[in-house]
Motif scaffolding. Sequence first.
Motif, PDB file in Angstrom:
ATOM      1  N   ALA A 117       9.574  12.648   0.829  1.00  0.00           N
ATOM      2  CA  ALA A 117       9.579  11.129   1.203  1.00  0.00           C
ATOM      3  C   ALA A 117      10.153  10.536  -0.195  1.00  0.00           C
ATOM      4  CB  ALA A 117       8.395  10.613   0.907  1.00  0.00           C
ATOM      5  N   ALA A 118      10.309  11.210  -1.259  1.00  0.00           N
ATOM      6  CA  ALA A 118      11.025  10.537  -2.469  1.00  0.00           C
ATOM      7  C   ALA A 118      13.106  10.015  -2.514  1.00  0.00           C
ATOM      8  CB  ALA A 118      10.503  10.738  -3.720  1.00  0.00           C
ATOM      9  N   ARG A 119      13.547  11.730  -1.542  1.00  0.00           N
ATOM     10  CA  ARG A 119      14.612  11.828  -0.946  1.00  0.00           C
ATOM     11  C   ARG A 119      14.938  10.634  -0.594  1.00  0.00           C
ATOM     12  NH1 ARG A 119      14.482  17.421   0.882  1.00  0.00           N
ATOM     13  NH2 ARG A 119      12.796  18.252  -0.483  1.00  0.00           N
ATOM     14  N   ALA A 120      14.092  10.121   0.709  1.00  0.00           N
ATOM     15  CA  ALA A 120      15.424   9.304   1.303  1.00  0.00           C
ATOM     16  C   ALA A 120      13.974   8.240   2.563  1.00  0.00           C
ATOM     17  CB  ALA A 120      16.144   9.891   2.400  1.00  0.00           C
ATOM     18  N   GLY A 121      12.858   8.347   1.414  1.00  0.00           N
ATOM     19  CA  GLY A 121      11.863   7.497   2.911  1.00  0.00           C
ATOM     20  C   GLY A 121      11.655   8.267   3.641  1.00  0.00           C
ATOM     21  N   ALA A 122      10.302   8.008   3.969  1.00  0.00           N
ATOM     22  CA  ALA A 122       9.711   8.325   5.496  1.00  0.00           C
ATOM     23  C   ALA A 122       9.023   7.740   6.636  1.00  0.00           C
ATOM     24  CB  ALA A 122       9.204  10.037   4.355  1.00  0.00           C
ATOM     25  N   VAL A 123       8.303   8.323   7.702  1.00  0.00           N
ATOM     26  CA  VAL A 123       7.216   8.132   8.581  1.00  0.00           C
ATOM     27  C   VAL A 123       6.798   9.169   7.704  1.00  0.00           C
ATOM     28  CG1 VAL A 123       6.582   7.651  10.426  1.00  0.00           C
ATOM     29  CG2 VAL A 123       8.445   6.701   9.351  1.00  0.00           C
ATOM     30  N   VAL A 124       6.113   9.113   7.186  1.00  0.00           N
ATOM     31  CA  VAL A 124       4.349  10.163   7.186  1.00  0.00           C
ATOM     32  C   VAL A 124       3.126  10.013   7.834  1.00  0.00           C
ATOM     33  CG1 VAL A 124       3.885  11.281   4.327  1.00  0.00           C
ATOM     34  CG2 VAL A 124       6.078  10.404   5.201  1.00  0.00           C
ATOM     35  N   GLU A 125       2.933  11.403   8.345  1.00  0.00           N
ATOM     36  CA  GLU A 125       1.434  11.363   9.732  1.00  0.00           C
ATOM     37  C   GLU A 125       0.853  12.505   9.162  1.00  0.00           C
ATOM     38  OE1 GLU A 125       1.932  13.667  13.565  1.00  0.00           O
ATOM     39  OE2 GLU A 125       0.503  13.671  13.443  1.00  0.00           O
ATOM     40  N   GLY A 126      -0.247  12.167   8.791  1.00  0.00           N
ATOM     41  CA  GLY A 126      -2.067  13.037   8.657  1.00  0.00           C
ATOM     42  C   GLY A 126      -3.106  12.118   9.094  1.00  0.00           C
ATOM     43  N   ARG A 127      -3.807  13.123   7.600  1.00  0.00           N
ATOM     44  CA  ARG A 127      -4.968  12.143   7.592  1.00  0.00           C
ATOM     45  C   ARG A 127      -5.445  11.386   5.987  1.00  0.00           C
ATOM     46  NH1 ARG A 127      -4.110  15.009  11.330  1.00  0.00           N
ATOM     47  NH2 ARG A 127      -5.966  15.711  12.442  1.00  0.00           N
ATOM     48  N   ASP A 128      -4.835  12.105   4.997  1.00  0.00           N
ATOM     49  CA  ASP A 128      -5.125  11.227   3.754  1.00  0.00           C
ATOM     50  C   ASP A 128      -3.648  10.673   3.787  1.00  0.00           C
ATOM     51  OD1 ASP A 128      -3.685  13.301   3.651  1.00  0.00           O
ATOM     52  OD2 ASP A 128      -4.544  14.018   1.703  1.00  0.00           O
ATOM     53  N   ILE A 129      -2.764  10.200   4.033  1.00  0.00           N
ATOM     54  CA  ILE A 129      -1.547   9.415   3.535  1.00  0.00           C
ATOM     55  C   ILE A 129      -1.264   7.992   2.734  1.00  0.00           C
ATOM     56  CG2 ILE A 129       1.294   9.272   4.134  1.00  0.00           C
ATOM     57  CD1 ILE A 129       0.051  12.454   4.993  1.00  0.00           C
ATOM     58  N   GLY A 130      -2.112   7.188   3.294  1.00  0.00           N
ATOM     59  CA  GLY A 130      -2.380   6.011   3.086  1.00  0.00           C
ATOM     60  C   GLY A 130      -3.455   6.043   2.209  1.00  0.00           C
ATOM     61  N   THR A 131      -4.691   6.998   2.172  1.00  0.00           N
ATOM     62  CA  THR A 131      -6.066   6.761   0.845  1.00  0.00           C
ATOM     63  C   THR A 131      -5.037   7.686   0.068  1.00  0.00           C
ATOM     64  OG1 THR A 131      -6.197   9.202   1.716  1.00  0.00           O
ATOM     65  CG2 THR A 131      -7.836   6.470   3.087  1.00  0.00           C
ATOM     66  N   VAL A 132      -4.555   8.699   0.128  1.00  0.00           N
ATOM     67  CA  VAL A 132      -4.403   9.937  -1.155  1.00  0.00           C
ATOM     68  C   VAL A 132      -2.509  10.031  -1.724  1.00  0.00           C
ATOM     69  CG1 VAL A 132      -4.559  11.921  -2.076  1.00  0.00           C
ATOM     70  CG2 VAL A 132      -6.009  10.939  -0.978  1.00  0.00           C
ATOM     71  N   VAL A 133      -2.310  10.394   0.032  1.00  0.00           N
ATOM     72  CA  VAL A 133      -0.478  10.946  -0.644  1.00  0.00           C
ATOM     73  C   VAL A 133       0.134   9.884  -0.912  1.00  0.00           C
ATOM     74  CG1 VAL A 133       1.561  12.016   0.459  1.00  0.00           C
ATOM     75  CG2 VAL A 133      -1.230  12.542   0.749  1.00  0.00           C
ATOM     76  N   PHE A 134       0.051   8.308  -0.712  1.00  0.00           N
ATOM     77  CA  PHE A 134       0.972   7.330  -0.463  1.00  0.00           C
ATOM     78  C   PHE A 134       0.292   6.122  -0.400  1.00  0.00           C
ATOM     79  CE2 PHE A 134       4.062   9.674   0.932  1.00  0.00           C
ATOM     80  CZ  PHE A 134       5.403   9.960  -0.122  1.00  0.00           C
ATOM     81  N   PRO A 135      -1.029   5.497  -1.938  1.00  0.00           N
ATOM     82  CA  PRO A 135      -1.548   4.503  -1.204  1.00  0.00           C
ATOM     83  C   PRO A 135      -0.973   3.467  -2.068  1.00  0.00           C
ATOM     84  CG  PRO A 135      -2.456   5.903  -3.301  1.00  0.00           C
ATOM     85  CD  PRO A 135      -0.963   6.514  -2.448  1.00  0.00           C
ATOM     86  N   GLN A 136      -0.389   3.120  -2.272  1.00  0.00           N
ATOM     87  CA  GLN A 136       0.947   2.064  -2.589  1.00  0.00           C
ATOM     88  C   GLN A 136       1.625   1.682  -1.536  1.00  0.00           C
ATOM     89  OE1 GLN A 136      -0.705   0.733  -4.940  1.00  0.00           O
ATOM     90  NE2 GLN A 136      -1.613   2.329  -6.156  1.00  0.00           N
ATOM     91  N   ALA A 137       1.788   2.448  -0.052  1.00  0.00           N
ATOM     92  CA  ALA A 137       2.889   2.496   0.472  1.00  0.00           C
ATOM     93  C   ALA A 137       2.277   0.824   0.812  1.00  0.00           C
ATOM     94  CB  ALA A 137       2.250   2.830   2.014  1.00  0.00           C
ATOM     95  N   LYS A 138       3.358   0.445   1.645  1.00  0.00           N
ATOM     96  CA  LYS A 138       2.970  -1.208   1.911  1.00  0.00           C
ATOM     97  C   LYS A 138       3.124  -1.477   2.976  1.00  0.00           C
ATOM     98  CE  LYS A 138       6.175  -5.060   1.859  1.00  0.00           C
ATOM     99  NZ  LYS A 138       8.142  -4.942   0.919  1.00  0.00           N
ATOM    100  N   HIS A 139       3.353   0.390   4.289  1.00  0.00           N
ATOM    101  CA  HIS A 139       2.450  -0.181   5.722  1.00  0.00           C
ATOM    102  C   HIS A 139       2.031   1.497   5.837  1.00  0.00           C
ATOM    103  CE1 HIS A 139       6.700  -2.041   5.654  1.00  0.00           C
ATOM    104  NE2 HIS A 139       7.395  -1.409   5.113  1.00  0.00           N
ATOM    105  N   LYS A 140       0.696   0.670   6.264  1.00  0.00           N
ATOM    106  CA  LYS A 140      -0.075   1.472   6.722  1.00  0.00           C
ATOM    107  C   LYS A 140      -0.939   1.683   7.632  1.00  0.00           C
ATOM    108  CE  LYS A 140      -1.669   2.290   1.865  1.00  0.00           C
ATOM    109  NZ  LYS A 140      -3.411   2.127   1.085  1.00  0.00           N
ATOM    110  N   PHE A 141      -1.010   2.854   8.496  1.00  0.00           N
ATOM    111  CA  PHE A 141      -1.623   2.630   9.712  1.00  0.00           C
ATOM    112  C   PHE A 141      -2.530   3.300  10.326  1.00  0.00           C
ATOM    113  CE2 PHE A 141       1.965   0.297   9.343  1.00  0.00           C
ATOM    114  CZ  PHE A 141       2.662  -0.678  10.546  1.00  0.00           C
ATOM    115  N   PHE A 142      -3.735   2.886  11.016  1.00  0.00           N
ATOM    116  CA  PHE A 142      -4.720   4.304  11.116  1.00  0.00           C
ATOM    117  C   PHE A 142      -4.361   4.349  12.853  1.00  0.00           C
ATOM    118  CE2 PHE A 142      -8.252   5.816  11.816  1.00  0.00           C
ATOM    119  CZ  PHE A 142      -8.767   7.110  10.695  1.00  0.00           C
ATOM    120  N   LEU A 143      -3.838   4.931  13.770  1.00  0.00           N
ATOM    121  CA  LEU A 143      -4.058   4.866  14.538  1.00  0.00           C
ATOM    122  C   LEU A 143      -5.674   6.180  15.594  1.00  0.00           C
ATOM    123  CD1 LEU A 143      -0.674   6.712  16.290  1.00  0.00           C
ATOM    124  CD2 LEU A 143      -1.220   4.174  14.890  1.00  0.00           C
ATOM    125  N   ASP A 144      -6.463   5.635  16.629  1.00  0.00           N
ATOM    126  CA  ASP A 144      -7.472   5.877  17.046  1.00  0.00           C
ATOM    127  C   ASP A 144      -7.494   5.472  18.354  1.00  0.00           C
ATOM    128  OD1 ASP A 144     -10.203   6.665  16.866  1.00  0.00           O
ATOM    129  OD2 ASP A 144     -10.859   5.431  15.186  1.00  0.00           O
TER     130      ASP A 144
END
Length: 224
Positions: A117-144
């Motif tokens: 993601a550091a290379r050019a930004g990214a839309v990153v999908e998973g389970r812990d992206i907003g909590t662990v991988v990019f906790p500082q991300a400005k855009h976080k969505f939880f789909l349920d």
Amino acid sequence: MTVVAIDGPAGVGKSTVARTVAAKLGVPYLDTGAMYRAVAWKALEAGLDPAEEPAMEELIGRISFELRTRAAEAEVVIDGFAPGPLLRTLRVDAATSRVAVHPRVRSWLVARQREFAARAGAVVEGRDIGTVVFPQAKHKFFLDAPLEVRVERRLRQLGGRNAGGRERLKREIQARDERDRRRRASPLRHDGSYETIDTSAGAADQIAARILRSVRAAETVKDP
Ligand code: DC
């Protein structure tokens, strides 16, 4: 650099939505589930038990693991081979949530996710992206979505490949969710920093449009 984090349980429709959002924003799409799946697939190929922590730690120490960008998507290449569709079997589903409990495997993959993601930004999908991988991300969505809706979606995805029947698939999704939510290392959890979206409320392109509106609105707000 734009990083959009999209988390949520199995079968909620994250991939379709994340892919659309990435295309519209013009940044690559990274499916982190595919990375955990690739390690699980490799373990099964090598005849190893994905639940065995030392064996999995040894495995990640000896494989080459690369994220290649192909058509604006990250493709996993493991020991020079791109397993692609081989990662989408029920056997790999079950093995993956076992591999994903091991902290060293996680931190090894998380480092690669951050690098990508550091290379050019990214839309990153998973389970812990907003909590662990990019906790500082400005855009976080939880789909349920309710379990029944997720089972139906997965049945459609599998088409004729679901030999075990609907009830068995439902039990498997439930078991996978339980493992993802209860594991000690980076469980799937909603921590209040997310915008939550119920994906049973609209088609994938409507959900993607809602995310895009939200991302664009936040991008126009200047940081203090
Ligand atoms: O999203 P998916 O179904 O492809 O994920 C496969 C498995 O990997 C699932 O059991 C959860 C796990 N996973 C994870 O623990 N952390 C991530 N960031 C992505 C997936």
